[in-house]
Design an enzyme around this catalytic site. Structure first.
Site, PDB file in Angstrom:
ATOM      1  N   HIS A  57      45.144  48.335  54.448  1.00 40.11           N
ATOM      2  CA  HIS A  57      45.916  49.292  55.779  1.00 40.11           C
ATOM      3  C   HIS A  57      46.268  48.343  56.893  1.00 40.11           C
ATOM      4  CE1 HIS A  57      42.809  52.495  55.215  1.00 40.11           C
ATOM      5  NE2 HIS A  57      44.024  53.059  54.306  1.00 40.11           N
ATOM      6  N   ASP A  59      47.910  48.912  60.039  1.00 38.57           N
ATOM      7  CA  ASP A  59      47.289  48.992  61.269  1.00 38.57           C
ATOM      8  C   ASP A  59      46.348  47.831  61.101  1.00 38.57           C
ATOM      9  OD1 ASP A  59      45.531  49.836  59.456  1.00 38.57           O
ATOM     10  OD2 ASP A  59      44.548  50.867  61.981  1.00 38.57           O
ATOM     11  N   HIS A  60      46.392  46.486  59.236  1.00 38.65           N
ATOM     12  CA  HIS A  60      45.567  45.985  60.299  1.00 38.65           C
ATOM     13  C   HIS A  60      46.379  44.151  59.140  1.00 38.65           C
ATOM     14  CE1 HIS A  60      41.488  47.699  60.859  1.00 38.65           C
ATOM     15  NE2 HIS A  60      42.111  48.777  60.397  1.00 38.65           N
ATOM     16  N   HIS A 111      35.994  52.560  52.648  1.00 37.19           N
ATOM     17  CA  HIS A 111      36.565  53.173  53.091  1.00 37.19           C
ATOM     18  C   HIS A 111      38.598  52.584  52.388  1.00 37.19           C
ATOM     19  CE1 HIS A 111      39.735  53.588  57.020  1.00 37.19           C
ATOM     20  NE2 HIS A 111      39.782  52.300  57.097  1.00 37.19           N
ATOM     21  N   ASP A 131      37.412  48.250  59.608  1.00 33.78           N
ATOM     22  CA  ASP A 131      36.903  49.538  59.274  1.00 33.78           C
ATOM     23  C   ASP A 131      35.956  50.730  59.093  1.00 33.78           C
ATOM     24  OD1 ASP A 131      38.824  49.862  61.049  1.00 33.78           O
ATOM     25  OD2 ASP A 131      40.798  50.803  59.267  1.00 33.78           O
ATOM     26  N   HIS A 169      38.307  48.860  65.843  1.00 32.32           N
ATOM     27  CA  HIS A 169      38.489  50.745  66.715  1.00 32.32           C
ATOM     28  C   HIS A 169      38.314  50.479  67.601  1.00 32.32           C
ATOM     29  CE1 HIS A 169      42.484  51.778  64.390  1.00 32.32           C
ATOM     30  NE2 HIS A 169      41.154  51.218  63.316  1.00 32.32           N
TER      31      HIS A 169
END
Length: 255
Positions: A57, A59-60, A111, A131, A169
């Site tokens: 993802h 955001d990683h 996930h 996540d 997160h």
């Protein structure tokens, strides 16, 4: 002495920074944004030697191109060819030496299908789980099945109780509000919720958690408990730990 500190990113991400007192060379985990990492490195005179990636993802992984361009670090991540820039693609049971600690790779699909976690035994044991496992919660099922995620969480839950859980997160307060609905008679949730509220009021992270606490408060690790199964049964099928987990995950998606 190895220390782990969070670099806040976006609205609620943590990029974890691993460092030793004796060296300017550091490691970061899941740098979705390069800017806060670069700012810290320049401010403290540090050098980026290694990056760990748990899944694809953005955001990683979004900070990878710029960090690679500036620092030429060693990049370790999952067996996903779509993530550009990884030097070492690891799978279940592989190991890597990072900051003097030997990390074992655990495949934890759910996930995403490519998701891995990094676990280092020792004092204390360290778990970087992206996540998959959050404090009092778990990741949404974007690619995997409930069965896959339940198996992945069971794998993480079997690690030593003193394992520090470095999730990616700051979701703890929201997760605890759901946990209270899913496990309404669990007083450990009330105590932890108050502790986390105080931390956030002081702008402190609620992480890392540890597995002993997660066994007490995380409904997704407690799907075999009668109180959780009873609450889940009001929302759907809860006749086994797996069906209870699947019902909890669907309930949380719309909570």
């Amino acid at each position: 002495m190895l220390s782990v500190t969070p670099i806040p990113a976006f609205s609620d991400n943590y990029i974890w920074l691993l460092r030793q007192d004796t060296s300017p060379d550091v490691t970061v985990v899941d740098p979705g944004d390069a800017s806060p990492v670069i700012d810290l490195l320049e401010r403290e005179g540090l050098t980026l030697g290694t990056i760990l990636i748990t899944h694809h993802h953005h955001d990683h992984t979004g900070g990878l191109p710029e960090l690679i361009r500036q620092y030429r670090p060693r990049v370790i991540g999952p067996q996903n060819p779509d993530i550009e820039g990884i030097d070492e693609r690891l799978a279940e049971g592989d190991e890597c030496l990072v900051m003097g600690r030997r990390f074992e790779v655990l495949e934890v699909p759910g996930h995403t299908l490519d998701h891995i976690a990094f676990f280092a035994a020792g004092i204390p044991p360290l778990l970087f789980c992206g996540d998959t496992l959050f404090s009092a919660g778990c990741g949404r099922l974007f690619e995997g099945s409930p069965e896959q995620m339940h198996t992945s969480l069971s794998k993480l839950a079997a690690l030593p109780n003193e394992t520090l859980v470095f999730a990616a997160h700051e979701y703890t307060l929201a997760n605890l509000r759901f946990a209270k609905a899913a496990d309404p008679h669990n007083t450990a949730i009330d105590e932890y919720l108050e502790e986390c509220r105080r931390a956030r009021e002081q702008d402190k992270p609620t992480l890392p958690s540890n597995l002993a606490r997660e066994h007490q408060v995380n409904p997704f690790l407690r799907a075999n408990q009668p109180g959780v199964q009873q609450a889940a049964a009001t929302q759907g099928n809860a006749d086994s730990p797996l069906s209870t987990f699947a019902t909890l995950r669907a309930w949380k998606d719309h909570f």
